[in-house]
Structures are given as structure tokens and as C-alpha cells.
Design a protein around this motif. Structure first.
Motif, mmCIF file in Angstrom:
data_model
loop_
_atom_site.group_PDB
_atom_site.id
_atom_site.type_symbol
_atom_site.label_atom_id
_atom_site.label_comp_id
_atom_site.label_asym_id
_atom_site.label_seq_id
_atom_site.Cartn_x
_atom_site.Cartn_y
_atom_site.Cartn_z
ATOM 1 N N LEU A 1 -1.179 -3.271 13.019
ATOM 2 C CA LEU A 1 -1.548 -2.831 11.673
ATOM 3 C C LEU A 1 -0.320 -2.697 10.787
ATOM 4 O O LEU A 1 -0.304 -3.151 9.630
ATOM 5 C CB LEU A 1 -2.281 -1.483 11.742
ATOM 6 N N VAL B 1 -0.659 -2.827 6.681
ATOM 7 C CA VAL B 1 -1.693 -1.829 6.399
ATOM 8 C C VAL B 1 -1.049 -0.453 6.233
ATOM 9 O O VAL B 1 -0.221 -0.036 7.053
ATOM 10 C CB VAL B 1 -2.734 -1.780 7.532
ATOM 11 N N SER B 2 -1.415 0.243 5.185
ATOM 12 C CA SER B 2 -0.972 1.622 4.982
ATOM 13 C C SER B 2 -1.903 2.540 5.760
ATOM 14 O O SER B 2 -3.064 2.718 5.395
ATOM 15 C CB SER B 2 -1.007 1.979 3.491
ATOM 16 N N VAL B 3 -1.411 3.091 6.884
ATOM 17 C CA VAL B 3 -2.215 3.956 7.744
ATOM 18 C C VAL B 3 -1.961 5.410 7.360
ATOM 19 O O VAL B 3 -0.819 5.876 7.411
ATOM 20 C CB VAL B 3 -1.874 3.730 9.227
ATOM 21 N N ALA C 1 -6.207 -7.172 6.208
ATOM 22 C CA ALA C 1 -4.801 -7.416 5.899
ATOM 23 C C ALA C 1 -4.393 -8.841 6.281
ATOM 24 O O ALA C 1 -3.637 -9.506 5.547
ATOM 25 C CB ALA C 1 -3.936 -6.396 6.630
ATOM 26 N N ALA D 1 -9.517 -3.022 9.088
ATOM 27 C CA ALA D 1 -8.276 -2.977 8.315
ATOM 28 C C ALA D 1 -7.338 -4.115 8.712
ATOM 29 O O ALA D 1 -6.715 -4.765 7.858
ATOM 30 C CB ALA D 1 -7.596 -1.625 8.514
ATOM 31 N N LEU D 2 -7.227 -4.360 10.012
ATOM 32 C CA LEU D 2 -6.351 -5.436 10.477
ATOM 33 C C LEU D 2 -6.851 -6.797 9.998
ATOM 34 O O LEU D 2 -6.062 -7.637 9.532
ATOM 35 C CB LEU D 2 -6.273 -5.404 12.004
ATOM 36 N N ASN E 1 -4.382 -6.368 0.305
ATOM 37 C CA ASN E 1 -3.568 -5.141 0.303
ATOM 38 C C ASN E 1 -4.480 -4.005 0.750
ATOM 39 O O ASN E 1 -5.420 -3.641 0.042
ATOM 40 C CB ASN E 1 -3.025 -4.901 -1.105
ATOM 41 N N THR E 2 -4.229 -3.450 1.943
ATOM 42 C CA THR E 2 -5.215 -2.611 2.623
ATOM 43 C C THR E 2 -4.649 -1.250 3.008
ATOM 44 O O THR E 2 -3.503 -1.155 3.464
ATOM 45 C CB THR E 2 -5.708 -3.321 3.909
ATOM 46 N N ALA E 3 -5.483 -0.232 2.864
ATOM 47 C CA ALA E 3 -5.154 1.112 3.352
ATOM 48 C C ALA E 3 -6.239 1.563 4.320
ATOM 49 O O ALA E 3 -7.426 1.264 4.137
ATOM 50 C CB ALA E 3 -5.037 2.106 2.201
ATOM 51 N N LEU E 4 -5.817 2.297 5.341
ATOM 52 C CA LEU E 4 -6.734 2.839 6.347
ATOM 53 C C LEU E 4 -6.612 4.355 6.318
ATOM 54 O O LEU E 4 -5.541 4.911 6.589
ATOM 55 C CB LEU E 4 -6.365 2.297 7.721
#
Length: 475
Positions: free
Chosen positions: A108, A113-115, A28, A24-25, A33-36
């Protein structure tokens, strides 16, 4: 019915263990545009059910052992056993601190990153749609990093047994325990509970424990276990069934039986893909049940990659990290990168510790003219000083090219010492070059240095303090 929002992202990563966090890191930082998504707590098994809590328990076992040594060094001690509930509270504090400050959470968030922790089991609706408790996500690319889970063999009565996770969750130290399986997980469980005062029997169907390690490591760890009170039973044969008994659980196999308050089955790992509906995306599993990936970590489904334990490749944290970087790089950049060959040290915080890097002696002899140099710890000052003289450092060298092929260690600080050997192998040092490194005295690294000097001297046909070894420029 699923409620919540429907989001569209470039990359969705499933699983927040080492592979997932790094993937994820990396995604990004490459601009995606990333979600975890994590079914459980951030950090995955490594932080919550693996190396971090296990190492914390092992540290407690080390403190107990050192407390027993204190009178030998003139230090008074009140003695006493372990407050197990307080120890478990400490484990929870440590894992929370690691999740908070040591697993790239801040990085993150800074990368955007949307965690989403505790988001429920994420499942594929189709190749680009992920459904979870908070809604649906539409992703251009998906990276599956859901890790591994304990394998539960189909044996009658298996429901009466515990996994390693169940063992760590016990609220008190049982009077007795049988551990079935002697890989890294099994020996860790056996070592820790033995140190905590449990009567432990370690059982394997095969001829030796730690069958994936060098034979010398297998024998050395077994000797250490037996010296500390662990009963080791090998060549036990196939297990027929588990059944309840007055002591707790009985394991019946090959005309014999073992009974204990708790039986832990440590029979290896499978991919943690339950509930993910991989088939909806067209993701296939291999014959072992792990996600099938190619050299680029692509799955059989377009737009879906996988990394970490779920692939069944090199199931240790540092390999998961490498795979997470590769999968994210290829996913975001549509690249065809592959992982370079790299040494991968392994080891375990048992008592005694053991660690390995490179080839075992058996494997090395299949393709090389091999020289082996072994230095016992009882000939090295630091282990003697610390009252830990049991163990050895074994170096395997190619006689022709003089390269270091492998290093295998049993004893105090073995895991740390293996990192030094890994650096030497990764740097392609000859054994003479390693022998010239002036390791500080007295340290555990002196065992590795002495092994290198011994091997180099044998190759040169001269004694360990040969002038050309110490000062090659004047040779």
C-alpha cells in the motif's frame, strides 16, 4: 468542531479490513490518488478480532490437546494448565506481526496509498465529503468497507451478556460459559473455551447446530463437541430474558434456564455502519440492514461503492477480497464488471475442524441425480497415525455429468483439505480425473482421493483399481 486539513483525492476507502485494503491497493495501482481510513487498527476484524486471533487461540487449544497425547507416543510431559495471560500476550504479538508483514501494508505504501489508522469514525457530510478526526477529505469516489458487527437481539437483559469480541478480551478463563447461537462464531467460541478448561454449554433455538452446513457436518461436529465435554442443547426455543444470578447470568427461555459465569450471544452479524451517516450521501440499506449494492457493487448513491461484510454477501475473507477488487475496478475505471461465479470454501478451526465447499447434499438433490461417497477418517492411515481418527470426507457427485458438486469434511486438517476439493471443483474436474491424482501417502488428502476413487468406481460399475480408471489411454 473538526480540525485539520481538507484534502481532495480520487478515491477514499473506509475500513482497513481485507476488502478495504485490497480496494485501496487496486485503486492506487489503477492510478487513483487514494486514502484508506480506519477507525481502529489496520487489518480490521480479520486481523484484530476475527480469523487471526481466533486461529492463534485455536492453535493453543491444539497444543494442549497434543500435549495430552504425548504419553501415548512415549514423550514425557509435565502437564499443567494454560497461562492465559501469557497466551493473550502471544495473541497480541501474532496480530501485530500479521498487521506488520502479512496484510499488504508495504505494498500500500509503495503504491502511494495514504493509510490513516485510528482516524476516528468516518462519516459522510455529503456524497463526496468524508469527515474524520483528522479533518475532511473530498473524494471523487468512495468505497465503504467498514465490515460487520455482532448482532445484539432486543431481549430483556441483553446488556448482561457478552459478544464474541468480549469473550476474546476476557483476562481469565471463566469457570462456566453458555454460548447462544451455533453458527461459525458460536461454535468457535465454544470449542476454544472448552479446550481451555471452561465448562461450556452450546445452545440453539433450532433443531441442530451449524444449520447452514451439510447435515452430516452438523452431526459430526456435535458428536465431537459432546465427546470433548461440551453440552449441546438444541430445540431450546425463544429466549425470554437474561437476568443476574449468583453464578453470573441466567438465560431464561421456553420454560427452561441456563446459568453461567459468562453468556456469549453469537446471533449473527449486521453491517458496521454506525456513525457513518450514510443517509447524508443517499446510501440505502436493504431489509437486513446491510448496504444495498447492485451486481457491480454500486450503492444507491452516485460515486459510492461498497464491498465486504458491510454488503452482507459471502461474509468470509476471500469473498471480501474479491469484492474489494471489483469495487475499486468499477469505481476507478467507471466500469460495469461483475464477479464471476466461483467456488467458495468455508470452514472453522474448531475441535473437530469442519469445512465445506460447493453444494450440500440436500441442495444438490434438488437439481441433480446425486452420488455420495463418504470415507471415514478411521479408515485412512494419516489420521490414525496422528491419533485423530474421528471424522470423515464426504464427496457429492453428479451422476450424469460426473462433476463434483460438493465436499464436506469433519476432522483434523478439514479446512486445508477443503482447499484441495475447491481446486478440483473450480477446475471442473470429473470425479474420475480427481481419482487419478496420485496423492502422497500418508496424508489427509488420501481421504479425498479415496472418496473420489469410490465414487468413480461406482459410476463405472467396477472395483477401485479398475484398469481404465488408472490408465484411461489403454482402455
Amino acid at each position: 468542531m473538526v480540525t485539520g486539513t481538507r484534502d481532495t483525492l480520487d478515491v477514499v476507502v473506509l475500513g482497513a479490513g481485507p476488502a478495504g485494503v485490497i480496494a485501496a491497493l487496486r485503486a492506487a495501482r489503477l492510478g487513483a490518488n487514494t486514502a484508506l481510513l480506519s477507525d481502529g487498527a489496520f487489518g480490521g476484524m480479520a486481523a484484530n478480532d476475527g480469523p487471526v486471533p481466533v486461529r492463534t487461540l485455536a492453535h493453543a487449544a491444539r497444543l494442549m490437546r497434543e500435549a495430552q497425547q504425548m504419553p501415548d507416543y512415549g514423550v514425557p510431559t509435565a502437564g499443567g494448565g494454560v497461562d492465559y495471560l501469557k497466551l493473550l500476550a502471544r495473541v497480541q504479538d501474532v496480530t501485530a506481526a500479521v498487521r506488520r508483514g502479512s496484510l499488504l501494508r508495504t505494498e500500500l505504501e509503495a503504491a502511494g496509498v495514504s493509510v490513516r489508522e485510528h482516524s476516528g469514525a468516518a462519516r459522510f457530510v455529503d456524497g463526496g465529503t468524508i469527515e474524520h478526526d483528522g479533518g475532511r477529505l473530498r473524494a471523487g469516489k468512495v468505497i465503504v468497507c467498514t465490515g460487520g458487527a455482532p448482532r445484539r437481539p432486543s431481549i430483556p437483559g441483553i446488556e448482561l451478556t457478552a459478544t464474541h469480541s468480549d469473550a476474546w478480551a476476557l483476562r481469565e478463563v471463566p469457570e462456566s460459559m453458555v454460548v447462544l447461537g451455533t453458527g461459525a462464531t458460536g461454535v468457535q467460541v465454544a470449542s476454544i473455551f472448552n479446550a481451555l478448561g471452561c465448562r461450556v454449554t452450546l445452545v440453539d433455538a433450532g433443531p441442530r447446530i451449524l444449520k447452514g452446513e451439510d447435515v452430516a457436518v452438523s452431526h459430526g461436529v456435535r458428536a465431537g463437541f459432546e465427546a470433548s465435554g461440551v453440552q449441546v442443547a438444541v430445540d431450546a426455543g425463544r429466549v425470554e430474558r437474561f437476568e443476574a444470578c449468583p453464578a453470573g447470568v441466567r438465560m431464561v427461555h421456553a420454560g427452561n434456564a441456563f446459568a453461567a459465569a459468562v453468556i456469549v450471544v453469537a446471533a449473527g452479524w449486521v453491517a458496521n455502519t454506525r456513525g457513518t451517516a450514510l443517509e447524508h450521501a443517499g446510501v440505502a440499506l436493504d431489509e437486513r440492514g446491510f448496504i444495498r449494492v447492485d451486481a457491480h457493487l454500486r450503492t444507491t448513491a452516485p460515486g459510492v461503492w461498497a464491498a465486504g461484510d458491510v454488503t452482507g454477501r459471502g461474509m468470509v475473507v476471500h469473498e471480501a477480497v474479491r469484492q474489494g477488487v471489483l469495487a475499486a475496478t468499477n469505481a476507478v475505471l467507471d466500469a460495469d464488471a461483475v464477479l464471476p461465479e466461483q467456488v467458495s470454501p468455508t470452514g472453522s478451526f474448531t475441535d473437530p475442524e469442519y469445512a465445506s465447499v460447493g453444494l450440500t447434499e440436500e441442495r444438490a438433490r434438488r437439481a441433480h441425480d446425486v452420488l455420495v461417497a463418504t470415507v471415514p477418517f478411521d479408515s485412512v492411515p494419516r489420521p490414525i497415525i496422528d491419533g485423530r481418527p474421528a471424522g470423515f470426507c464426504k464427496l457429492i457427485v453428479d451422476r450424469v455429468h460426473r462433476r463434483i458438486l460438493g465436499c464436506h469434511i469433519v476432522g483434523e486438517r478439514a479446512v486445508e483439505l477443503a482447499q484441495v476439493a475447491a481446486t478440483a471443483i473450480a477446475g471442473e474436474l470429473t470425479v474420475e480425473q480427481l481419482a487419478r491424482v496420485p496423492f502422497s501417502f500418508p496424508t489427509y488428502a488420501n481421504a479425498l482421493g479415496r472418496a473420489a476413487i469410490t465414487a468413480a468406481a461406482e459410476l463405472d460399475g467396477s472395483h477401485m483399481w479398475a484398469v481404465d480408471l488408472l490408465h484411461p489411454e489403454i482402455a
